[in-house]
Write a protein that holds these residues in place. Structure first.
Motif, PDB file in Angstrom:
ATOM      1  N   SER A  39       0.867  -1.364  -0.022  1.00 24.71           N
ATOM      2  CA  SER A  39      -0.212   0.062  -0.027  1.00 24.71           C
ATOM      3  C   SER A  39       0.724   1.110  -0.014  1.00 24.71           C
ATOM      4  CB  SER A  39      -1.037   0.059   1.333  1.00 24.71           C
ATOM      5  OG  SER A  39      -1.827  -1.085   1.183  1.00 24.71           O
ATOM      6  N   LEU A  42       2.531   1.816  -3.488  1.00 21.48           N
ATOM      7  CA  LEU A  42       1.758   2.118  -4.537  1.00 21.48           C
ATOM      8  C   LEU A  42       1.079   3.571  -4.118  1.00 21.48           C
ATOM      9  CD1 LEU A  42       0.126  -1.388  -5.442  1.00 21.48           C
ATOM     10  CD2 LEU A  42       1.904  -0.061  -6.649  1.00 21.48           C
ATOM     11  N   SER A  43       1.183   3.865  -2.978  1.00 22.56           N
ATOM     12  CA  SER A  43       0.282   5.167  -2.734  1.00 22.56           C
ATOM     13  C   SER A  43       0.906   6.418  -3.485  1.00 22.56           C
ATOM     14  CB  SER A  43       0.395   5.379  -1.161  1.00 22.56           C
ATOM     15  OG  SER A  43      -0.216   6.676  -0.762  1.00 22.56           O
ATOM     16  N   LEU A  92       5.315  -5.275 -11.327  1.00 20.15           N
ATOM     17  CA  LEU A  92       4.412  -4.456 -10.841  1.00 20.15           C
ATOM     18  C   LEU A  92       4.523  -3.000 -10.901  1.00 20.15           C
ATOM     19  CD1 LEU A  92       2.107  -4.417  -8.494  1.00 20.15           C
ATOM     20  CD2 LEU A  92       3.712  -4.191  -6.860  1.00 20.15           C
ATOM     21  N   GLN A  93       3.886  -2.265 -11.623  1.00 18.18           N
ATOM     22  CA  GLN A  93       3.736  -1.097 -12.282  1.00 18.18           C
ATOM     23  C   GLN A  93       3.018  -0.306 -11.532  1.00 18.18           C
ATOM     24  OE1 GLN A  93       3.145  -1.116 -16.233  1.00 18.18           O
ATOM     25  NE2 GLN A  93       4.922  -2.063 -16.770  1.00 18.18           N
ATOM     26  N   LYS A  94       3.357   1.029 -11.312  1.00 26.73           N
ATOM     27  CA  LYS A  94       2.737   2.148 -10.598  1.00 26.73           C
ATOM     28  C   LYS A  94       1.459   2.601 -11.522  1.00 26.73           C
ATOM     29  CE  LYS A  94       3.748   5.076  -6.711  1.00 26.73           C
ATOM     30  NZ  LYS A  94       4.401   6.198  -6.127  1.00 26.73           N
ATOM     31  N   LYS A  95       0.426   1.960 -11.612  1.00 23.59           N
ATOM     32  CA  LYS A  95      -0.766   2.390 -12.655  1.00 23.59           C
ATOM     33  C   LYS A  95      -1.586   3.249 -11.859  1.00 23.59           C
ATOM     34  CE  LYS A  95       0.082  -1.123 -15.470  1.00 23.59           C
ATOM     35  NZ  LYS A  95      -0.508  -2.459 -16.353  1.00 23.59           N
ATOM     36  N   TYR A  98      -4.359   1.470  -9.393  1.00 25.62           N
ATOM     37  CA  TYR A  98      -3.743   0.957  -7.985  1.00 25.62           C
ATOM     38  C   TYR A  98      -3.788   2.243  -6.887  1.00 25.62           C
ATOM     39  CZ  TYR A  98      -1.608  -3.286 -10.106  1.00 25.62           C
ATOM     40  OH  TYR A  98      -1.452  -4.416 -10.773  1.00 25.62           O
ATOM     41  N   SER A  99      -3.325   3.246  -7.343  1.00 29.42           N
ATOM     42  CA  SER A  99      -3.575   4.561  -6.776  1.00 29.42           C
ATOM     43  C   SER A  99      -4.807   5.071  -6.507  1.00 29.42           C
ATOM     44  CB  SER A  99      -2.859   5.816  -7.669  1.00 29.42           C
ATOM     45  OG  SER A  99      -1.355   5.652  -7.813  1.00 29.42           O
TER      46      SER A  99
END
Length: 118
Positions: A39, A42-43, A92-95, A98-99
């Motif tokens: 969390s 990805l935040s 695992l990409q910051k997409k 997810y945000s």
């Protein structure tokens, strides 16, 4: 190896943390810390905003790598090693979606706190 390189190496373990979170052999307390780590990673909101000179990058260099390291210590070695092999193919990409999930959790927590206060 300097601190930045070590932090970058630990951040590359985030997919392994995610796989370990889903693994049934991972203890419950490790799963809680793994969920917090994922969390936080990805935040879109940092504990310390990046625009604050020097302190803004503490979360990238110290906080997140420390969470990952602590999570690694709580996960059984056999589980960790198996998930490393699986995690090599998982990126695992910051997409944005997810945000959105993390932001929704923040909003729910704020609403719950406000309800308790008022």
């Amino acid at each position: 190896m300097n601190i930045k390189e070590r932090a970058k190496e630990l951040k590359s373990k985030i997919p392994v943390v995610l796989l370990s979170l889903k693994d049934s052999r991972t203890p419950w307390y490790a799963k809680i810390l793994a969920a917090l780590t994922i969390s936080y990673a990805l935040s879109p909101i940092d504990l310390i905003p990046d625009f604050i000179p020097i302190l803004g990058y503490l979360d990238d260099i110290i906080i997140l790598p420390y969470l990952i390291l602590l999570t690694m210590k709580l996960i059984p070695q056999k589980v960790w090693e198996e998930n490393i092999l699986k995690g090599e193919n998982l990126k695992l990409q910051k997409k944005w979606y997810y945000s959105l999930l993390i932001i929704a959790i923040y909003i729910i927590l704020i609403i719950c706190i406000l309800i308790k206060i008022f």
